[in-house]
Each structure stands twice: as structure tokens, then as C-alpha cells.
Design an enzyme around this catalytic site. Structure first.
Site, PDB file in Angstrom:
ATOM      1  N   ASN A 110       0.817  -1.216   0.000  1.00 34.55           N
ATOM      2  CA  ASN A 110       0.000   0.000   0.000  1.00 34.55           C
ATOM      3  C   ASN A 110       0.855   1.272   0.000  1.00 34.55           C
ATOM      4  O   ASN A 110       0.581   2.203  -0.751  1.00 34.55           O
ATOM      5  CB  ASN A 110      -0.953   0.001   1.203  1.00 34.55           C
ATOM      6  CG  ASN A 110      -1.952  -1.137   1.127  1.00 34.55           C
ATOM      7  OD1 ASN A 110      -2.021  -1.822   0.104  1.00 34.55           O
ATOM      8  ND2 ASN A 110      -2.718  -1.344   2.189  1.00 34.55           N
ATOM      9  N   HIS A 156     -18.268  35.057 -31.554  1.00 31.65           N
ATOM     10  CA  HIS A 156     -19.337  34.223 -32.130  1.00 31.65           C
ATOM     11  C   HIS A 156     -18.900  33.618 -33.463  1.00 31.65           C
ATOM     12  O   HIS A 156     -19.732  33.341 -34.315  1.00 31.65           O
ATOM     13  CB  HIS A 156     -20.631  35.025 -32.335  1.00 31.65           C
ATOM     14  CG  HIS A 156     -21.034  35.844 -31.143  1.00 31.65           C
ATOM     15  ND1 HIS A 156     -21.928  35.410 -30.203  1.00 31.65           N
ATOM     16  CD2 HIS A 156     -20.606  37.069 -30.730  1.00 31.65           C
ATOM     17  CE1 HIS A 156     -22.068  36.347 -29.256  1.00 31.65           C
ATOM     18  NE2 HIS A 156     -21.265  37.348 -29.554  1.00 31.65           N
ATOM     19  N   SER A 277      -6.828  10.688 -48.121  1.00 34.24           N
ATOM     20  CA  SER A 277      -7.997   9.821 -48.009  1.00 34.24           C
ATOM     21  C   SER A 277      -7.737   8.554 -48.796  1.00 34.24           C
ATOM     22  O   SER A 277      -7.060   8.570 -49.814  1.00 34.24           O
ATOM     23  CB  SER A 277      -9.217  10.558 -48.553  1.00 34.24           C
ATOM     24  OG  SER A 277     -10.178   9.636 -49.030  1.00 34.24           O
ATOM     25  N   LYS A 283      -7.621  14.711 -51.428  1.00 33.27           N
ATOM     26  CA  LYS A 283      -7.750  15.172 -50.056  1.00 33.27           C
ATOM     27  C   LYS A 283      -6.432  15.401 -49.334  1.00 33.27           C
ATOM     28  O   LYS A 283      -5.488  14.658 -49.453  1.00 33.27           O
ATOM     29  CB  LYS A 283      -8.553  14.144 -49.254  1.00 33.27           C
ATOM     30  CG  LYS A 283     -10.016  14.114 -49.625  1.00 33.27           C
ATOM     31  CD  LYS A 283     -10.757  15.295 -49.052  1.00 33.27           C
ATOM     32  CE  LYS A 283     -11.209  14.969 -47.645  1.00 33.27           C
ATOM     33  NZ  LYS A 283     -11.920  16.060 -47.037  1.00 33.27           N
ATOM     34  N   GLU A 290      -7.468  17.186 -35.663  1.00 32.60           N
ATOM     35  CA  GLU A 290      -8.670  16.436 -35.268  1.00 32.60           C
ATOM     36  C   GLU A 290      -8.345  15.405 -34.189  1.00 32.60           C
ATOM     37  O   GLU A 290      -9.129  15.177 -33.264  1.00 32.60           O
ATOM     38  CB  GLU A 290      -9.267  15.741 -36.492  1.00 32.60           C
ATOM     39  CG  GLU A 290      -9.759  16.723 -37.539  1.00 32.60           C
ATOM     40  CD  GLU A 290      -9.961  16.040 -38.880  1.00 32.60           C
ATOM     41  OE1 GLU A 290     -11.065  15.544 -39.107  1.00 32.60           O
ATOM     42  OE2 GLU A 290      -9.018  15.993 -39.684  1.00 32.60           O
ATOM     43  N   LYS A 325      -4.602   3.265 -11.962  1.00 34.36           N
ATOM     44  CA  LYS A 325      -3.420   3.408 -12.817  1.00 34.36           C
ATOM     45  C   LYS A 325      -3.755   3.676 -14.274  1.00 34.36           C
ATOM     46  O   LYS A 325      -3.179   4.554 -14.903  1.00 34.36           O
ATOM     47  CB  LYS A 325      -2.530   2.185 -12.687  1.00 34.36           C
ATOM     48  CG  LYS A 325      -2.000   2.193 -11.289  1.00 34.36           C
ATOM     49  CD  LYS A 325      -1.183   1.112 -10.864  1.00 34.36           C
ATOM     50  CE  LYS A 325      -1.250   1.070  -9.359  1.00 34.36           C
ATOM     51  NZ  LYS A 325      -2.607   0.844  -8.779  1.00 34.36           N
TER      52      LYS A 325
END
Ligand code: ARG
Length: 464
Positions: A110, A156, A277, A283, A290, A325
Site C-alpha cells: 500500500n 461568435h 484519403s 484530399k 482532429e 493506474k
């Protein structure tokens, strides 16, 4: 049979229980810390006269050998030995014989696991702090290099007022700076050594707690054995700071996703940080941004797991804590790779100054400046706001920018607008430079902010 079952439970563990019981697949990652802690404990036992110097030497030499075996991939952890602590200790006894059994004198798993975890967290926090520093370096370098690149500031997500790219990059940097502060702060509290707390109520041996703590680089021994073995708020604090860091990185990621779209076209990521892609040959995707944005979600989950684990936990170690953990390791894993990838992406991307400048030209971004001009001439700002709002409406109905309205329209809107100063008010570049208030986007203000940040980061690094 594992050594912890000892004489109390001579019969083996049920296979279903063994599957639940074992944690070495996860806590095996703590082996360096476990061995380091054991070496310090063995030396401490000798200093306290609990074991002989030669026994301590045999144990520490043996632990060195175990470390070598693990390092070289020779020691395969056994699940039936439960956890990293049992695996290391059992191997030690295999290597050096019964004297290895003296290592666990005055110690429990412990206080051992609590020590290992703190050492591990300290190491990974240091790594994270260094990575934060590298990201800050990139942000500061780009802020300096792009000092003349103007762009809109948004509210905004609508164009709001003229600003500069460096000011925006420095906004990102401020978040990263505060993340550094929170991690450093968490570090001060976790840097205490639980060894000597035993299972829950300390030890009857005259252990040299201060000496062991110092050897392991801790600030001091923990102050209460019940708390030291059964509390994990140090993990929660860290996971919280890390989750927030992840959230911040995700915001930067989101902006890179937006900015690299053809709709914005503000930035082009380098090939090294883009993907294509499998189907669409044209692409070029901002996956780095991301992935950073997405990984923050996992980091938030790690924090929630730790909070839930601690909630309602009675004092004194509970086996629930074995589940701490994976989330803390995950919390680091949700930040560390992101920091380096984001730093690399930002160091190698190309900002499109022309596209940013073009974005300043549509959307009446200097409307506030025109209202400010009226206010300067004594018109109450509320009235000025109303006058300019009506002018914007007029411009919109004609499909032009404020700047392009005829002289008579301005004069009719308010006599104070029939002034040559109007052109200056409506010039985006001048509008940015006027905002030289502390914290504003004027060139000299941002350069001073960069210089100030450099000093802060440098001092912070030298303190570590
Ligand atoms: N593997 C355990 C953990 O991570 C170590 C401590 C075990 N203690 C015990 N009393 N069974 O929590």
C-alpha cells in the site's frame, strides 16, 4: 502461488478471480519506479539497523539485476504474480535467495504502490512540462515571425475587429502558460514520500523516513499513514490539470481545422502533419488537429474515472485503488503525444497572410472604430453606437462596406462624421495599431507580450 497469499491462503486463486485480480499488464509500466523505491527502502532499512549492510547490498544488487532483465526484455511479467511489486520481489528472491524476503520488512504494497505512483507521476509531469515548454517556444517563434500578419479577431465566430495573427497565437500561448502553472502546482503537493506508512498504520521499525524521502527526491515524507496509503487526490489534481490542457489543445486543434478549410484558407499544414484519403485522391486532411481535438475526450474520461474511484471511499486502502493506474496513465497519454504533434504542426505550417488580410476587408470590422471616433468628439458612446449601427445597415442594403458609403451619408448620419479623420478610423491597419492598450493587438504591445512571455517561460524552466 504468490508470495502475498503466504501462509494464510494456502489454496490457489480461482481462475476467474485471477483475471480480475491481476494488474501487471497495466502497472508493469511502473517497474522503474518500483525498483527505485525498493532500493531506497532497502538502504533505509540498513541505515535504521533493521537489516545488515550486507543484506541491503545483496538486495540492491539483486534489484539491479532484475532491472537489467526487465530492460533487456528478458523478464516476462507473470499475471499469476498479480502486480509489478510481486513480480519484481519474486524475481529478486529467485535471483538472490531468501535474503530477498527481507526487502518487504516494514513495508506494505500500500505504501509501495503509492510511492511508485508518485514517482511515476513526477516523471511524466516533468516530461509534460518540458513538452509544454516546447509548444510555447514554437508559438512564441511564430508570433514573432508573423508579427506583421493582420487578421480579424472573432466573436461568435463572426469577424469582429481587426487584429493580428501574433495576438491570436499569443492567446493560445496564455492557455498553455496556465496549464504549466497548474501542473507545477500539482507537483508541489504530490512530491511527498509515502514509504514508511506501511499498510495503513505505519511501522514499528525505526524507519528513516526522511532519508528515504530525500533519496527518492521527495520534498518530505507524507504526514499521515492513513492518508498516504488511501488517498489519490494527487492523481485527481493531475488528471484535472491534464484534462484541461487537453481541452485547451482541442481548442487550438479546432481552430486549425477551421483555418485549414478552403472556407477560411488561413493555414496550410505541412505534409508531415497531414493525411490523405483512401478514396478521394485530392484530399489533404488536418488529422493532427482532429486527433488532438478528439483525444481530449479520453482525457476528460480519465479525470471522471479518478473522481468516481475516490468518491465515497472509506479511509484506509481499498483495493478499488488498483483501478487508478489506467486512467492516470491515459491522462498523460492524452496530452503528451498531442503536445509534440501540435508543436510540430505549428512549427511547419504556412499561414496565408493574404487570405487573412482579405478577411479584414469584408464585414465592417472598423465599425467600433467609427463609433469610437464619435465618442472622442464628445458624442455619448451609446448614441455613437446607434449612429454607426444605422450606417452599417445602410451599407449592407447597398451591398458595400462602410468605407464605401458616400460622404453625404456619413454627414447626414452625424455631422461629426464629416471629417477626414474618418478614413483613419476605417483603416484596419491603423485600427489595430490604435489598440495599444495592455493586452491589445498593436504591434509594439504584442512584441512586448512576446518578450514578457519568453522571460516567464525561461524562468519557469530554470526553476525546474
Ligand atoms: N496492485 C495493488 C494496487 O495497485 C497494490 C496494492 C495491493 N494491496 C493490497 N492490500 N492488496 O493497488
Amino acid at each position: 502461488m504468490t508470495i502475498a497469499r503466504g501462509g494464510r491462503l494456502p489454496n490457489g486463486l480461482d481462475a476467474a478471480m485471477e483475471r480480475l485480480n491481476t494488474s501487471v499488464d497495466v502497472d508493469g509500466a511502473l517497474w522503474r519506479e518500483d525498483i527505485r523505491g525498493s532500493v531506497a527502502h532497502a538502504r533505509g532499512l540498513a541505515r535504521a539497523g533493521v537489516i545488515s549492510e550486507s543484506d541491503a547490498r545483496a538486495i540492491t544488487d539483486g534489484l539491479d539485476r532484475v532491472a537489467g532483465e526487465i530492460e533487456r526484455g528478458e523478464l516476462v511479467f507473470r499475471r499469476d504474480r498479480e502486480d509489478v511489486h510481486m513480480n519484481v520481489e519474486a524475481r529478486l528472491v529467485e535471483l538472490i535467495g531468501p535474503v530477498g524476503g527481507k526487502l518487504h520488512t516494514g513495508r506494505s504494497r500500500n505504501d509501495q504502490v503509492a510511492t511508485d505512483l508518485r514517482l511515476y507521476c513526477r516523471r511524466l509531469t516533468e516530461e509534460t512540462l518540458a513538452a509544454l515548454g516546447r509548444l510555447a517556444d514554437v508559438l512564441l517563434a511564430r508570433a514573432e515571425a508573423e508579427i506583421d500578419t493582420l487578421m480579424p479577431a472573432y466573436t461568435h465566430l463572426q469577424r469582429a475587429q481587426p487584429s493580428r495573427l501574433s495576438h491570436h497565437l499569443m492567446a493560445w500561448q496564455e492557455l498553455v502558460w496556465r496549464d504549466r502553472g497548474r501542473l507545477t502546482d500539482a507537483l508541489t503537493r504530490l512530491n511527498e514520500c509515502p514509504l514508511g506508512s506501511g499498510a495503513v498504520a505505519g511501522s514499528g521499525f525505526p524507519l528513516d523516513r526522511a532519508g528515504v524521502a530525500a533519496e527518492l527526491g521527495f520534498e518530505r515524507p507524507t504526514r499521515n499513514s492513513i492518508d498516504a496509503t488511501g488517498s489519490r487526490d494527487f492523481l485527481i489534481e493531475l488528471a484535472s490539470a491534464l484534462a484541461l490542457t487537453g481541452v485547451h489543445l482541442s481548442r487550438i486543434g479546432e481552430e486549425l481545422v477551421l483555418w485549414s478549410s478552403s472556407e477560411f484558407g488561413f493555414v496550410a499544414l505541412s505534409d508531415g502533419f497531414s493525411t490523405s484519403s483512401s478514396m478521394m485522391p485530392q484530399k489533404k486532411n488536418p488529422d493532427v488537429a482532429e486527433l488532438v481535438r478528439g483525444r481530449a475526450a479520453r482525457g476528460m474520461g480519465a479525470l471522471m474515472s479518478l473522481l468516481a474511484l475516490e468518491k465515497g471511499l472509506a479511509f484506509g486502502y481499498g483495493r478499488d485503488l488498483q483501478e487508478d493506474k489506467r486512467p492516470i496513465m491515459d491522462a498523460f497519454d492524452c496530452v503528451l503525444p498531442c503536445l509534440d504533434a501540435l508543436a510540430g504542426a505549428l512549427a511547419t505550417c504556412r499561414f496565408d497572410a493574404e487570405r487573412m488580410k482579405a478577411a479584414l476587408e469584408r464585414g465592417h470590422l472598423c465599425a467600433t472604430d467609427l463609433a469610437d471616433l464619435l465618442a472622442l468628439k464628445g458624442v455619448p458612446f451609446r448614441e455613437a453606437h446607434h449612429v454607426v449601427g444605422a450606417l452599417v445597415r445602410e451599407a449592407e442594403s447597398r451591398g458595400v462596406e462602410l468605407l464605401a458609403l458616400p460622404e453625404e451619408t456619413f454627414a447626414a448620419a452625424h455631422p461629426a462624421l464629416a471629417t477626414p479623420e474618418r478614413a483613419g478610423a476605417l483603416d484596419a491597419a491603423l485600427a489595430v495599431e490604435r489598440r495599444s492598450v495592455l493586452g491589445g493587438p498593436a504591434k509594439k504591445t504584442v512584441l512586448a507580450a512576446v518578450a514578457d512571455a519568453r522571460v516567464r517561460w525561461k524562468n519557469a524552466a530554470s526553476l525546474r
